[in-house]
Each structure stands twice: as C-alpha cells, then as structure tokens.
Design a protein around this motif. Structure first.
Motif, PDB file in Angstrom:
ATOM      1  N   SER A  30       0.840  -1.185   0.000  1.00 31.51           N
ATOM      2  CA  SER A  30       0.000   0.000   0.000  1.00 31.51           C
ATOM      3  C   SER A  30       0.877   1.238   0.000  1.00 31.51           C
ATOM      4  N   SER A  31       0.462   2.264  -0.726  1.00 33.17           N
ATOM      5  CA  SER A  31       1.192   3.527  -0.756  1.00 33.17           C
ATOM      6  C   SER A  31       0.608   4.501   0.252  1.00 33.17           C
ATOM      7  N   ILE A  32       1.456   5.380   0.739  1.00 33.88           N
ATOM      8  CA  ILE A  32       1.033   6.375   1.724  1.00 33.88           C
ATOM      9  C   ILE A  32       0.029   7.342   1.091  1.00 33.88           C
ATOM     10  N   ILE A  33      -0.916   7.809   1.888  1.00 35.37           N
ATOM     11  CA  ILE A  33      -1.882   8.815   1.431  1.00 35.37           C
ATOM     12  C   ILE A  33      -1.429  10.152   2.019  1.00 35.37           C
ATOM     13  N   PRO A  34      -0.774  10.995   1.217  1.00 38.03           N
ATOM     14  CA  PRO A  34      -0.205  12.237   1.770  1.00 38.03           C
ATOM     15  C   PRO A  34      -1.214  13.127   2.487  1.00 38.03           C
ATOM     16  N   LEU A  35      -2.425  13.268   1.944  1.00 39.25           N
ATOM     17  CA  LEU A  35      -3.404  14.167   2.553  1.00 39.25           C
ATOM     18  C   LEU A  35      -3.909  13.660   3.900  1.00 39.25           C
ATOM     19  N   SER A  36      -3.747  12.372   4.155  1.00 39.23           N
ATOM     20  CA  SER A  36      -4.201  11.789   5.424  1.00 39.23           C
ATOM     21  C   SER A  36      -3.035  11.503   6.362  1.00 39.23           C
ATOM     22  N   ASP A  60       5.679   3.251   1.534  1.00 38.37           N
ATOM     23  CA  ASP A  60       4.936   2.027   1.220  1.00 38.37           C
ATOM     24  C   ASP A  60       4.858   1.145   2.452  1.00 38.37           C
ATOM     25  N   LEU A  61       3.751   0.421   2.534  1.00 42.69           N
ATOM     26  CA  LEU A  61       3.508  -0.529   3.618  1.00 42.69           C
ATOM     27  C   LEU A  61       3.178  -1.876   3.005  1.00 42.69           C
ATOM     28  N   GLY A  62       3.813  -2.918   3.501  1.00 45.35           N
ATOM     29  CA  GLY A  62       3.485  -4.276   3.076  1.00 45.35           C
ATOM     30  C   GLY A  62       2.762  -4.993   4.198  1.00 45.35           C
ATOM     31  N   VAL A  63       1.627  -5.602   3.876  1.00 40.54           N
ATOM     32  CA  VAL A  63       0.826  -6.327   4.862  1.00 40.54           C
ATOM     33  C   VAL A  63       0.599  -7.735   4.335  1.00 40.54           C
ATOM     34  N   SER A  66      -2.213 -12.515   6.477  1.00 42.79           N
ATOM     35  CA  SER A  66      -2.720 -12.646   7.854  1.00 42.79           C
ATOM     36  C   SER A  66      -2.772 -11.297   8.572  1.00 42.79           C
ATOM     37  N   LYS A  67      -2.678 -10.194   7.792  1.00 44.73           N
ATOM     38  CA  LYS A  67      -2.817  -8.823   8.305  1.00 44.73           C
ATOM     39  C   LYS A  67      -1.733  -8.442   9.306  1.00 44.73           C
ATOM     40  N   GLN A  68      -0.499  -8.831   9.015  1.00 45.56           N
ATOM     41  CA  GLN A  68       0.641  -8.413   9.821  1.00 45.56           C
ATOM     42  C   GLN A  68       1.567  -7.577   8.957  1.00 45.56           C
ATOM     43  N   ILE A  69       2.233  -6.593   9.573  1.00 42.28           N
ATOM     44  CA  ILE A  69       3.140  -5.719   8.834  1.00 42.28           C
ATOM     45  C   ILE A  69       4.390  -6.494   8.439  1.00 42.28           C
ATOM     46  N   SER A  70       4.704  -6.467   7.146  1.00 37.60           N
ATOM     47  CA  SER A  70       5.904  -7.165   6.669  1.00 37.60           C
ATOM     48  C   SER A  70       6.984  -6.192   6.197  1.00 37.60           C
ATOM     49  N   THR A  71       6.583  -5.086   5.602  1.00 35.93           N
ATOM     50  CA  THR A  71       7.541  -4.073   5.159  1.00 35.93           C
ATOM     51  C   THR A  71       6.969  -2.684   5.424  1.00 35.93           C
ATOM     52  N   LEU A  72       7.859  -1.736   5.609  1.00 36.93           N
ATOM     53  CA  LEU A  72       7.442  -0.354   5.807  1.00 36.93           C
ATOM     54  C   LEU A  72       8.583   0.569   5.398  1.00 36.93           C
ATOM     55  N   LEU A  73       8.259   1.547   4.590  1.00 37.75           N
ATOM     56  CA  LEU A  73       9.221   2.566   4.176  1.00 37.75           C
ATOM     57  C   LEU A  73       8.521   3.919   4.253  1.00 37.75           C
ATOM     58  N   ASP A 188       1.440  10.366  12.219  1.00 40.40           N
ATOM     59  CA  ASP A 188       0.128   9.755  12.036  1.00 40.40           C
ATOM     60  C   ASP A 188      -0.035   9.590  10.525  1.00 40.40           C
ATOM     61  N   VAL A 189       0.350   8.415  10.031  1.00 36.60           N
ATOM     62  CA  VAL A 189       0.384   8.193   8.588  1.00 36.60           C
ATOM     63  C   VAL A 189      -0.635   7.116   8.194  1.00 36.60           C
ATOM     64  N   THR A 190      -1.212   7.315   7.035  1.00 36.78           N
ATOM     65  CA  THR A 190      -2.234   6.389   6.534  1.00 36.78           C
ATOM     66  C   THR A 190      -1.827   5.872   5.166  1.00 36.78           C
ATOM     67  N   PHE A 191      -1.978   4.568   4.975  1.00 37.12           N
ATOM     68  CA  PHE A 191      -1.652   3.904   3.722  1.00 37.12           C
ATOM     69  C   PHE A 191      -2.933   3.367   3.098  1.00 37.12           C
ATOM     70  N   LYS A 192      -3.017   3.467   1.789  1.00 35.57           N
ATOM     71  CA  LYS A 192      -4.206   3.012   1.071  1.00 35.57           C
ATOM     72  C   LYS A 192      -4.398   1.518   1.251  1.00 35.57           C
TER      73      LYS A 192
END
Length: 193
Positions: A30-36, A60-63, A66-73, A188-192
């Motif tokens: 998932s990519s970050i949502i800049p406005l959020s 970017d966030l990888g999930v 099983s809904k666990q975080i695998s990658t995050l940048l 406070d970051v949100t990913f799509k």
C-alpha cells in the motif's frame, strides 16, 4: 565442509528463499496517502518551542495475508520541512546538509507480530532511520489499525537527539537563540488499503 554439511546448507538456503518469496507473494503493498498523513518534528530552544512539518511525504507498507506488517518505508524530503520561520528553516536545512542528504528515510527491518484489525493494536517497529547522512537503528512503539475505509493507519512518536546523527543543533540571531539537542517526531500516517 563435508558433502552432507554443504547439502544441508543449500537445502536450508532454498527453504529460506522459498519462504521469503511466498511471504512476499502473499503481501499486499500500500502507498502512503499524503493528505491523510501528518509528521511533526517538535523541539525546544532557549527562546521558545518550535515545530516543523514536511509537505512531501511518501512511502509504502506491506501487509501479509494474515494482516501483519511485513515491510514499511517512509521517506520525506528534508527541505520540505517547514516551521513558518524562514530563518529557522534555512538553519535546519544547513544542519541536515540537505544538498548531500536530501531525504529522511525510515526502513523497517522487523515488526512485532500483531494482527491488524479495526481496533488499536500496539506494535514495535524496528528499523533504520537515515538522516543527515547517518543511519541508526531505532525502535518505535506505534499504534496501528485498519480504518473504517479499509486503509492502514500507523501513529506514534519517537524521541531523538540531533547529535546522534552528526547534526549540530541550529542557532540563530548571532547565536543568542539556541535549539535543544532533543527532538520528538510525532507521526500519524495512513496507507491506502
């Protein structure tokens, strides 16, 4: 090494590669949502407290399935940090030596095993923070959840010292205003989703 040891080594290596590949195939990126997304750098000085916010954030966030975080940048441009005070901003960019070190980057290396849900869940994010040309391993306690819109929200804060990254805390007004070494980064970051 004996033939048996070599054989076991290659079998172990093959299993590790297959596990990594399958994990990545099952991961949703998932990519970050800049406005959020909001990141705030809070610091002090001998005159008053100050805050800076970047206006250019991406990541970017990888999930996993099983809904666990695998990658995050998370990546932001040092020169996009704004305080509302042009002199302060310029001194900060100089402290980053932004022409040589244009970006601040957090790259996850490990996340505690927490299943993301629509409820707040505490997760420890371990990774490398790079700024001002230096990289340090840090641990961040964060709160993560899946929002009502199905996006992924991560929020928390981390205290840092500028000198740990080879930065000289900025001064202004011929040195009469001095910033403190310690800063707190709140995010406070949100990913799509």
């Amino acid at each position: 090494m004996s033939k048996t040891q070599v054989s076991k080594y290659y079998i172990g290596l093959f299993i590790s590669i297959m596990f990594f590949t399958v994990s990545n195939l099952n991961a949703q990126n998932s990519s970050i949502i800049p406005l959020s997304s909001v990141i705030n750098v809070h610091g002090t000085s001998n005159v008053h407290d100050w805050d800076m916010k970047p206006n250019k954030i991406n990541g970017d966030l990888g999930v996993t399935a099983s809904k666990q975080i695998s990658t995050l940048l998370i990546k932001l441009e040092a020169k996009s940090l704004k305080s509302g005070n042009g002199i302060m901003d310029g001194k900060t960019y100089d402290a980053f030596d932004y022409k040589k070190n244009p970006n601040i980057i957090f790259q996850l290396t490990e996340a505690s095993t927490v299943k993301l849900s629509n409820q707040d869940g505490e997760v420890t994010l371990t990774g490398n923070l790079t700024m001002a040309g230096q990289t340090k391993k840090i641990n961040i306690k964060a709160i993560c959840k899946i929002t009502k819109t199905g996006d992924y929200q991560i929020k928390g804060s981390v205290p840092l010292k500028m000198t740990d990254y080879g930065m000289k805390p900025p001064t202004a007004m011929l040195g009469t205003m001095k910033t403190g070494d310690a800063v707190t980064i709140k995010f406070d970051v949100t990913f799509k989703g």
